[in-house]
Design a protein around this motif. Structure first.
Motif, PDB file in Angstrom:
ATOM      1  N   GLU A  78       1.010  -1.241   0.191  1.00  0.00           N
ATOM      2  CA  GLU A  78       0.007   0.170  -0.001  1.00  0.00           C
ATOM      3  C   GLU A  78       0.862   1.212   0.099  1.00  0.00           C
ATOM      4  OE1 GLU A  78      -2.075  -2.778   3.278  1.00  0.00           O
ATOM      5  OE2 GLU A  78      -0.238  -2.279   2.621  1.00  0.00           O
ATOM      6  N   SER A  79       0.415   2.508  -0.335  1.00  0.00           N
ATOM      7  CA  SER A  79       0.940   3.706  -0.445  1.00  0.00           C
ATOM      8  C   SER A  79      -0.241   4.673  -0.465  1.00  0.00           C
ATOM      9  CB  SER A  79       1.916   3.809  -1.626  1.00  0.00           C
ATOM     10  OG  SER A  79       1.253   3.855  -2.594  1.00  0.00           O
ATOM     11  N   GLY A  80       0.214   5.904  -0.072  1.00  0.00           N
ATOM     12  CA  GLY A  80      -0.659   7.101  -0.118  1.00  0.00           C
ATOM     13  C   GLY A  80      -1.485   7.505   1.154  1.00  0.00           C
ATOM     14  N   GLY A  81      -1.003   6.770   2.163  1.00  0.00           N
ATOM     15  CA  GLY A  81      -1.530   7.379   3.542  1.00  0.00           C
ATOM     16  C   GLY A  81      -0.926   8.633   3.922  1.00  0.00           C
ATOM     17  N   GLY A  82      -1.511   9.536   4.994  1.00  0.00           N
ATOM     18  CA  GLY A  82      -0.996  10.714   5.235  1.00  0.00           C
ATOM     19  C   GLY A  82      -1.698  11.281   6.343  1.00  0.00           C
ATOM     20  N   LEU A  83      -1.601  12.494   6.535  1.00  0.00           N
ATOM     21  CA  LEU A  83      -2.242  13.358   7.434  1.00  0.00           C
ATOM     22  C   LEU A  83      -2.993  14.393   6.537  1.00  0.00           C
ATOM     23  CD1 LEU A  83      -3.025  14.716  10.066  1.00  0.00           C
ATOM     24  CD2 LEU A  83      -0.939  16.037   9.903  1.00  0.00           C
ATOM     25  N   VAL A  84      -4.421  14.540   6.869  1.00  0.00           N
ATOM     26  CA  VAL A  84      -5.304  15.443   6.014  1.00  0.00           C
ATOM     27  C   VAL A  84      -6.199  15.895   6.965  1.00  0.00           C
ATOM     28  CG1 VAL A  84      -6.879  13.533   5.494  1.00  0.00           C
ATOM     29  CG2 VAL A  84      -6.732  15.511   3.740  1.00  0.00           C
ATOM     30  N   GLN A  85      -6.859  17.289   6.575  1.00  0.00           N
ATOM     31  CA  GLN A  85      -7.770  18.024   7.165  1.00  0.00           C
ATOM     32  C   GLN A  85      -9.105  17.491   7.045  1.00  0.00           C
ATOM     33  OE1 GLN A  85      -7.327  22.396   6.548  1.00  0.00           O
ATOM     34  NE2 GLN A  85      -6.225  22.397   8.525  1.00  0.00           N
ATOM     35  N   ALA A  86     -10.108  17.351   8.081  1.00  0.00           N
ATOM     36  CA  ALA A  86     -11.566  17.029   7.783  1.00  0.00           C
ATOM     37  C   ALA A  86     -11.951  17.760   6.661  1.00  0.00           C
ATOM     38  CB  ALA A  86     -12.298  17.227   9.164  1.00  0.00           C
ATOM     39  N   GLY A  87     -12.521  16.877   5.873  1.00  0.00           N
ATOM     40  CA  GLY A  87     -13.175  17.561   4.735  1.00  0.00           C
ATOM     41  C   GLY A  87     -12.337  17.193   3.326  1.00  0.00           C
ATOM     42  N   GLY A  88     -11.065  16.868   3.506  1.00  0.00           N
ATOM     43  CA  GLY A  88     -10.086  16.716   2.443  1.00  0.00           C
ATOM     44  C   GLY A  88     -10.330  15.322   1.830  1.00  0.00           C
ATOM     45  N   SER A  89      -9.306  15.007   0.876  1.00  0.00           N
ATOM     46  CA  SER A  89      -9.339  13.989   0.371  1.00  0.00           C
ATOM     47  C   SER A  89      -8.060  13.095   0.285  1.00  0.00           C
ATOM     48  CB  SER A  89      -9.725  14.008  -1.221  1.00  0.00           C
ATOM     49  OG  SER A  89     -11.041  14.556  -1.291  1.00  0.00           O
ATOM     50  N   LEU A  90      -7.917  11.894   0.113  1.00  0.00           N
ATOM     51  CA  LEU A  90      -6.604  11.162  -0.114  1.00  0.00           C
ATOM     52  C   LEU A  90      -6.939   9.916  -1.165  1.00  0.00           C
ATOM     53  CD1 LEU A  90      -4.920  10.599   3.616  1.00  0.00           C
ATOM     54  CD2 LEU A  90      -4.101  12.108   1.638  1.00  0.00           C
ATOM     55  N   ARG A  91      -5.904   9.491  -1.686  1.00  0.00           N
ATOM     56  CA  ARG A  91      -6.116   8.150  -2.570  1.00  0.00           C
ATOM     57  C   ARG A  91      -5.142   7.265  -2.070  1.00  0.00           C
ATOM     58  NH1 ARG A  91      -5.696   6.880  -8.884  1.00  0.00           N
ATOM     59  NH2 ARG A  91      -3.651   7.046  -8.609  1.00  0.00           N
TER      60      ARG A  91
END
Length: 122
Positions: free
Chosen positions: A6-19
């Motif tokens: 897996e890859s692509g995790g991280g820190l994001v603010q609420a309402g944001g997006s990640l793939r």
């Protein structure tokens, strides 16, 4: 060769997006279902989404329906999880899995990735 990475995790603010991305290799790439599960501290592993490898049928856990989308690139042996409108409660380690049994049941999967951390700040 690691079966699932897996890859692509991280820190994001609420309402944001990640793939998130998952690269399948070897026998893991031949399993009928590819799925995403997640596990938050002190909680059981939870089904997030699954996709049938050949037909592309998709399935989602109730808590992510309408916000997450699972997809695959058959030629590249890749599985993706697009996560939109993220909430603090989505914070967890996300695992890619491959198996050929019941799509929402963790014991049905015989290949697992190492996990990637997703943290959503509120």
């Amino acid at each position: 060769q690691v079966p699932l990475v897996e890859s692509g995790g991280g820190l994001v603010q609420a309402g944001g997006s990640l793939r998130l991305s998952c690269a399948a290799s070897g026998r893991a790439s031949t399993r009928y279902y590819k799925a995403w599960f997640r596990q938050a501290p002190g909680k059981e592993r939870e089904f997030v989404a699954a996709i049938s490898w050949s037909g592309g049928s998709t399935y989602y856990g109730d808590s992510v329906k309408g916000r997450f989308t699972v997809s695959r690139d058959f030629a590249k042996n890749m599985v993706y999880l697009q996560m939109n409108s993220l909430k603090a409660e989505d914070t967890a380690v996300y695992y890619c899995a491959a198996g050929s049994g019941g799509y929402s049941r963790a014991p049905s999967y015989d290949y697992w990735g190492q996990g990637t951390q997703v943290t959503v700040s509120s």
